[in-house]
Design an enzyme around this catalytic site. Sequence first.
Site, PDB file in Angstrom:
ATOM      1  N   ASN A 229      98.605  60.276 -18.644  1.00  0.00           N
ATOM      2  CA  ASN A 229      98.593  58.831 -18.866  1.00  0.00           C
ATOM      3  C   ASN A 229     100.002  58.257 -18.721  1.00  0.00           C
ATOM      4  O   ASN A 229     101.002  58.933 -18.977  1.00  0.00           O
ATOM      5  CB  ASN A 229      98.068  58.541 -20.282  1.00  0.00           C
ATOM      6  CG  ASN A 229      97.918  57.043 -20.536  1.00  0.00           C
ATOM      7  OD1 ASN A 229      97.517  56.293 -19.660  1.00  0.00           O
ATOM      8  ND2 ASN A 229      98.256  56.604 -21.742  1.00  0.00           N
ATOM      9  N   GLU A 265      95.011  61.503 -30.510  1.00  0.00           N
ATOM     10  CA  GLU A 265      95.906  60.546 -31.150  1.00  0.00           C
ATOM     11  C   GLU A 265      96.444  59.607 -30.068  1.00  0.00           C
ATOM     12  O   GLU A 265      97.098  60.050 -29.129  1.00  0.00           O
ATOM     13  CB  GLU A 265      97.065  61.250 -31.863  1.00  0.00           C
ATOM     14  CG  GLU A 265      96.629  62.127 -33.021  1.00  0.00           C
ATOM     15  CD  GLU A 265      96.041  63.449 -32.581  1.00  0.00           C
ATOM     16  OE1 GLU A 265      96.447  63.951 -31.505  1.00  0.00           O
ATOM     17  OE2 GLU A 265      95.160  63.972 -33.277  1.00  0.00           O
ATOM     18  N   LEU A 266      96.209  58.335 -30.193  1.00  0.00           N
ATOM     19  CA  LEU A 266      96.527  57.366 -29.150  1.00  0.00           C
ATOM     20  C   LEU A 266      98.017  57.359 -28.807  1.00  0.00           C
ATOM     21  O   LEU A 266      98.872  57.147 -29.668  1.00  0.00           O
ATOM     22  CB  LEU A 266      96.082  55.965 -29.590  1.00  0.00           C
ATOM     23  CG  LEU A 266      96.306  54.826 -28.597  1.00  0.00           C
ATOM     24  CD1 LEU A 266      95.500  55.060 -27.325  1.00  0.00           C
ATOM     25  CD2 LEU A 266      95.939  53.494 -29.225  1.00  0.00           C
ATOM     26  N   ASP A 267      98.316  57.581 -27.522  1.00  0.00           N
ATOM     27  CA  ASP A 267      99.679  57.475 -26.973  1.00  0.00           C
ATOM     28  C   ASP A 267     100.691  58.355 -27.695  1.00  0.00           C
ATOM     29  O   ASP A 267     101.878  58.017 -27.765  1.00  0.00           O
ATOM     30  CB  ASP A 267     100.157  56.012 -26.996  1.00  0.00           C
ATOM     31  CG  ASP A 267      99.421  55.153 -25.982  1.00  0.00           C
ATOM     32  OD1 ASP A 267      98.960  55.695 -24.960  1.00  0.00           O
ATOM     33  OD2 ASP A 267      99.301  53.933 -26.218  1.00  0.00           O
ATOM     34  N   THR A 268     100.253  59.487 -28.221  1.00  0.00           N
ATOM     35  CA  THR A 268     101.190  60.389 -28.909  1.00  0.00           C
ATOM     36  C   THR A 268     101.128  61.804 -28.354  1.00  0.00           C
ATOM     37  O   THR A 268     101.638  62.730 -28.977  1.00  0.00           O
ATOM     38  CB  THR A 268     100.905  60.426 -30.416  1.00  0.00           C
ATOM     39  OG1 THR A 268      99.563  60.892 -30.644  1.00  0.00           O
ATOM     40  CG2 THR A 268     101.081  59.059 -31.050  1.00  0.00           C
TER      41      THR A 268
END
Length: 323
Positions: A229, A265-268
Amino acid sequence: MSLLRRFSPQVQLFTKRSFKSLKFPGESLNEITSPSLIHGIHVFHCPDVVGIVAKLAECIASRGGNILSADVFVPEKKNVFYSRSEFVFDPAKWTRIQMDEDFLKLSKMFDAMRSVVRVPSLDPKYKIAVLASNQDHCLVDLLHVWQDGKLPVQITAIISNHDRGPNTHVMRFLERHRIPYHFLPTTIEDKREEEILNLVRDTDFLVLARYMQVLSGNFLSSYGKDIINIHHGLLPSFKGGNPSKQAFDYGVKLIGATTHFVTEELDTGPIIEQMVERVSHRDNLRSFIRKSEDLEKQCLAKAIKSYCELRVLPYERNKTVVF
């Protein structure tokens, strides 16, 4: 095949070799190797013990191969070993099947967690699908970099929750190169994940080129392979809608982009690549956004290239080694 989850067991080394075998800046492989030799890459991750480098070098040299470059990383007090080697070999003397068998023996010898060999000119290109929403900059750049032969991948599909008209640049490009485009509109209740899974089952990894939907844990576990991403480097300070304008209005002096693996875990997820650039009071909102989008394009393309070249290895729980 997933860098974060699994690799089929299949080096890195420093070995004595002739002065003329060394690669200097500006030289191509053709200038320093015989036309009959082809290029291979090997990465290795195992518990750290004495003699790994020597055995890796011996494996390649015993089959007439020659190491062109080698990187080793042994983190302090971790008792683990990472390596990446590039080498040339004569396929008439060292067949692809034999190469896999030789590296598999080394993998078993050192109880390796990961041992992967790739011969770009012989092995199939990685199959990928690209997911994108309405922003085109990362998608368009990715398509053009691919068209120029700078990404060793086969793009099997573009999937989007945004409908692009038939006369748009993207759709004309995809039609010309016979790449399918799948428009799957989403709602809060239905992210169309089952249909996406059916479209991407045969891919090696996925790329989210500014896909503005959160993939569920069920999707990630069902797909079971890596997903890359890209997002702007303004998180976590400027969340929500129009983060670039938020940052511009706040007067930030440094902007960036981050490419990472997708986790629940979003964007981690583990970071693959990051890039930054300075902005100043002389930038207006338009130049500010343009610089930010340029960073995102460069950061995503470099991360995909590094992944395909076996430069990215998982390290500890949430880090990467990038050779």
